[in-house]
Design a protein around this motif. Structure first.
Motif, PDB file in Angstrom:
ATOM      1  N   ALA A 100       0.805  -1.222   0.000  1.00  0.00           N
ATOM      2  CA  ALA A 100       0.000   0.000   0.000  1.00  0.00           C
ATOM      3  C   ALA A 100       0.839   1.274   0.000  1.00  0.00           C
ATOM      4  O   ALA A 100       0.509   2.225  -0.733  1.00  0.00           O
ATOM      5  N   PRO A 101       1.929   1.397   0.795  1.00  0.00           N
ATOM      6  CA  PRO A 101       2.700   2.649   0.751  1.00  0.00           C
ATOM      7  C   PRO A 101       3.258   2.976  -0.625  1.00  0.00           C
ATOM      8  O   PRO A 101       3.275   4.150  -1.022  1.00  0.00           O
ATOM      9  N   ALA A 102       3.714   1.967  -1.356  1.00  0.00           N
ATOM     10  CA  ALA A 102       4.249   2.229  -2.700  1.00  0.00           C
ATOM     11  C   ALA A 102       3.167   2.783  -3.611  1.00  0.00           C
ATOM     12  O   ALA A 102       3.391   3.747  -4.359  1.00  0.00           O
ATOM     13  N   LEU A 103       1.974   2.189  -3.563  1.00  0.00           N
ATOM     14  CA  LEU A 103       0.883   2.677  -4.394  1.00  0.00           C
ATOM     15  C   LEU A 103       0.456   4.076  -3.984  1.00  0.00           C
ATOM     16  O   LEU A 103       0.175   4.928  -4.837  1.00  0.00           O
ATOM     17  N   PHE A 104       0.427   4.334  -2.669  1.00  0.00           N
ATOM     18  CA  PHE A 104       0.025   5.653  -2.180  1.00  0.00           C
ATOM     19  C   PHE A 104       1.018   6.727  -2.613  1.00  0.00           C
ATOM     20  O   PHE A 104       0.632   7.782  -3.149  1.00  0.00           O
ATOM     21  N   VAL A 105       2.302   6.483  -2.383  1.00  0.00           N
ATOM     22  CA  VAL A 105       3.317   7.482  -2.710  1.00  0.00           C
ATOM     23  C   VAL A 105       3.367   7.718  -4.217  1.00  0.00           C
ATOM     24  O   VAL A 105       3.435   8.872  -4.679  1.00  0.00           O
ATOM     25  N   ALA A 106       3.338   6.642  -4.994  1.00  0.00           N
ATOM     26  CA  ALA A 106       3.377   6.808  -6.446  1.00  0.00           C
ATOM     27  C   ALA A 106       2.145   7.553  -6.945  1.00  0.00           C
ATOM     28  O   ALA A 106       2.246   8.418  -7.826  1.00  0.00           O
ATOM     29  N   GLY A 107       0.973   7.248  -6.390  1.00  0.00           N
ATOM     30  CA  GLY A 107      -0.242   7.924  -6.821  1.00  0.00           C
ATOM     31  C   GLY A 107      -0.251   9.400  -6.468  1.00  0.00           C
ATOM     32  O   GLY A 107      -0.599  10.247  -7.297  1.00  0.00           O
ATOM     33  N   VAL A 108       0.154   9.730  -5.234  1.00  0.00           N
ATOM     34  CA  VAL A 108       0.168  11.134  -4.816  1.00  0.00           C
ATOM     35  C   VAL A 108       1.211  11.922  -5.599  1.00  0.00           C
ATOM     36  O   VAL A 108       0.989  13.091  -5.955  1.00  0.00           O
ATOM     37  N   SER A 109       2.356  11.307  -5.891  1.00  0.00           N
ATOM     38  CA  SER A 109       3.412  12.007  -6.609  1.00  0.00           C
ATOM     39  C   SER A 109       2.987  12.378  -8.020  1.00  0.00           C
ATOM     40  O   SER A 109       3.567  13.298  -8.628  1.00  0.00           O
ATOM     41  N   ARG A 110       1.990  11.677  -8.567  1.00  0.00           N
ATOM     42  CA  ARG A 110       1.505  11.969  -9.909  1.00  0.00           C
ATOM     43  C   ARG A 110       0.351  12.960  -9.917  1.00  0.00           C
ATOM     44  O   ARG A 110      -0.098  13.359 -10.987  1.00  0.00           O
ATOM     45  N   GLN A 111      -0.138  13.344  -8.734  1.00  0.00           N
ATOM     46  CA  GLN A 111      -1.265  14.260  -8.661  1.00  0.00           C
ATOM     47  C   GLN A 111      -0.793  15.711  -8.788  1.00  0.00           C
ATOM     48  O   GLN A 111       0.359  16.037  -8.502  1.00  0.00           O
ATOM     49  N   SER A 112      -1.709  16.568  -9.204  1.00  0.00           N
ATOM     50  CA  SER A 112      -1.382  17.991  -9.305  1.00  0.00           C
ATOM     51  C   SER A 112      -1.399  18.677  -7.942  1.00  0.00           C
ATOM     52  O   SER A 112      -0.733  19.688  -7.732  1.00  0.00           O
ATOM     53  N   THR A 113      -2.165  18.126  -6.992  1.00  0.00           N
ATOM     54  CA  THR A 113      -2.265  18.672  -5.649  1.00  0.00           C
ATOM     55  C   THR A 113      -1.472  17.803  -4.685  1.00  0.00           C
ATOM     56  O   THR A 113      -1.694  16.586  -4.625  1.00  0.00           O
ATOM     57  N   LEU A 114      -0.571  18.417  -3.951  1.00  0.00           N
ATOM     58  CA  LEU A 114       0.292  17.689  -3.032  1.00  0.00           C
ATOM     59  C   LEU A 114      -0.119  17.953  -1.586  1.00  0.00           C
ATOM     60  O   LEU A 114      -0.711  18.993  -1.282  1.00  0.00           O
ATOM     61  N   PRO A 115       0.197  17.038  -0.666  1.00  0.00           N
ATOM     62  CA  PRO A 115      -0.097  17.253   0.765  1.00  0.00           C
ATOM     63  C   PRO A 115       0.891  18.229   1.389  1.00  0.00           C
ATOM     64  O   PRO A 115       1.786  17.842   2.156  1.00  0.00           O
ATOM     65  N   THR A 116       0.738  19.516   1.063  1.00  0.00           N
ATOM     66  CA  THR A 116       1.700  20.512   1.537  1.00  0.00           C
ATOM     67  C   THR A 116       1.634  20.735   3.040  1.00  0.00           C
ATOM     68  O   THR A 116       2.550  21.339   3.614  1.00  0.00           O
ATOM     69  N   ASP A 117       0.542  20.287   3.676  1.00  0.00           N
ATOM     70  CA  ASP A 117       0.463  20.430   5.129  1.00  0.00           C
ATOM     71  C   ASP A 117       1.252  19.354   5.851  1.00  0.00           C
ATOM     72  O   ASP A 117       1.339  19.375   7.075  1.00  0.00           O
ATOM     73  N   THR A 118       1.832  18.406   5.105  1.00  0.00           N
ATOM     74  CA  THR A 118       2.656  17.342   5.674  1.00  0.00           C
ATOM     75  C   THR A 118       4.116  17.647   5.394  1.00  0.00           C
ATOM     76  O   THR A 118       4.469  18.145   4.315  1.00  0.00           O
ATOM     77  N   LEU A 119       4.956  17.361   6.364  1.00  0.00           N
ATOM     78  CA  LEU A 119       6.374  17.631   6.210  1.00  0.00           C
ATOM     79  C   LEU A 119       6.926  16.916   4.979  1.00  0.00           C
ATOM     80  O   LEU A 119       6.709  15.710   4.804  1.00  0.00           O
TER      81      LEU A 119
END
Length: 436
Positions: free
Chosen positions: A28-47
């Motif tokens: 799951a972490p690999a899929l989550f990180v790869a999916g978020v990295s391809r999105q236009s909106t990033l979790p900027t509230d996370t370090l």
């Protein structure tokens, strides 16, 4: 002992929920990180969330922040919080004692089996998120929390160290799971104890606690790993957090063993002793907190927050100088050094008439710098939101050409503006000023 450990490990891994957790942690972490990295909106509230487009090494750090808050407390609850209580529910203690013939050996085998599974789950979270980030984005340099660039090899080493340091509070939660499973028997409170303690620690870290109390809590290493990503690294808070977590792990495990050896296995309806859980379990841990606070208070301000005006100004100026050089490279302007820029920051909290210390979203900084051959002094304004643990987010408030817009026009096209918003950290413990 080897046969008992192998038996307990097979018994743990044969449970469907443990197998499901292992599969989830390794995929799951690999899929989550790869999916978020391809999105236009990033979790900027996370370090490090704002850098997930730029480098694959940001992904495992974002996952570490999430794991320390939610995943690891829940995983330790499921694994170690039930390792002794399951025998109470099934009524198999007598059979286990006949087979093993040693309560100490039973305890050691169960504790080691639980530790093995917890380490397997943590390794899965770290390896999977790293693989997802590198495959999706690539092995690029990482921008540290003071703005300086970390080479891919250096970033890899620090990511590994950050996950390794997070093992200390994870072991503390796992030991609390053992203690709850032994002390409370079939009660569901024992299963939930690590998650409840982790939730209480998270709430405590958001409060304006004195720095001595904050560092004395066993979950602080889930936050202080960010000190690895500054130059020089802020090691003192991290080492204190790791030491506190390990001491909690040892003491909670020893208390669990003491309760286990005092147990009456002839009573099939045993549900734990509330009185013994308080006197043998809760009171020694409370005493450990008091002793730790006293030791840390001897080396720092016992009542202060650790966040002062001078520290904030120094951190903002250092980060701005490094990030300004990155922006200079993007715009293909003549290279400058930090010494040539001579960046300074003047920061005030609120209207400037109150105490210039402590967390809050009312910090305002005016950054000044000089360019070689230019007589005028450049200035930029930032609004800061400083958290209780020393982490802050600096939001650019002009001028537009420097930090007022999230993109900069480069000869190769628009690129993210590193000076628009950036994360930083303030060391809570006293540190000597940097040389030069």
């Amino acid at each position: 002992m080897a046969r008992a450990y192998r038996f307990e490990l097979v018994k743990l891994v044969s449970q469907w929920r443990i197998r499901l957790l292992v599969l989830a942690c390794w995929t799951a972490p690999a899929l989550f990180v790869a999916g978020v990295s391809r999105q236009s909106t990033l979790p900027t509230d996370t370090l490090f969330g704002r850098w997930m487009h730029a480098t694959g090494w940001a992904g495992p750090l974002v996952m570490l922040g999430f794991a320390g808050t939610w995943a690891l407390p829940l995983l330790t609850s499921v694994v170690t919080g039930d390792v002794f209580a399951c025998e109470d529910r099934l009524g198999t203690w007598r059979h286990l004692l006949v087979a093993v013939r040693s309560p100490r050996r039973i305890f050691a085998a169960k504790a080691l089996a639980g530790l093995t599974v917890v380490l397997l789950l943590v390794a899965g979270l770290a390896c999977s998120s790293t693989a997802g980030g590198l495959l999706a984005v690539g092995n690029q340099p990482l921008v540290g929390l003071d703005g300086h660039l970390l080479a891919p090899g250096d970033a890899a080493l620090r990511v590994l160290l950050a996950w390794t340091c997070a093992l200390a509070p994870t072991l503390a939660l796992a030991a609390l799971g053992l203690l709850g499973s032994v002390a409370l028997g079939r009660s569901p409170t024992g299963l939930l104890l690590p998650a409840l303690v982790a939730l209480a620690l998270q709430v405590a870290q958001t409060l304006p606690l004195p720095v001595a109390v904050r560092l004395a809590l066993p979950g602080y290493a889930f936050l202080s790993w960010n000190g690895l990503f500054t130059e020089p690294a802020q090691l003192r808070p991290l080492l204190v957090g790791v030491a506190v977590g390990l001491v909690w792990a040892v003491l909670a495990t020893a208390l669990a063993l003491l309760l286990f050896l005092r147990r009456d296995f002839t009573n099939p309806a045993h549900d734990g002793s509330g009185r013994r859980a308080v006197t043998v379990g809760l009171l020694p841990l409370a005493g450990l907190v008091a002793v730790t606070v006293a030791v840390i208070a001897g080396t720092t301000d016992p009542l202060g927050s650790g966040i002062g005006q001078e520290k904030v100004q120094r951190s903002v100026a250092t980060a701005f100088a490094h990030l300004y050089r990155i922006q200079t490279g993007q715009l293909h302007r003549p290279a400058v050094t930090e010494e040539q820029l001579a960046v300074t920051a003047a920061c005030t909290k609120g209207d400037g008439r109150q105490a210039q210390e402590g967390p809050g979203n009312d910090w305002r900084c005016v950054v000044s710098w000089h360019l070689p051959g230019v007589r005028l002094t450049g200035q930029a304004v930032y609004q800061l939101d400083v958290a209780s643990d020393g982490r802050y987010v600096a939001d650019g408030d002009g001028p537009k050409e420097v930090n007022g817009y999230f993109l900069v026009r480069t000869p190769l096209g628009d690129a993210p503006n590193p000076l628009w918003q950036f994360d930083g950290t303030v060391g809570l413990l006293p540190t000597p000023p940097p040389k030069g």
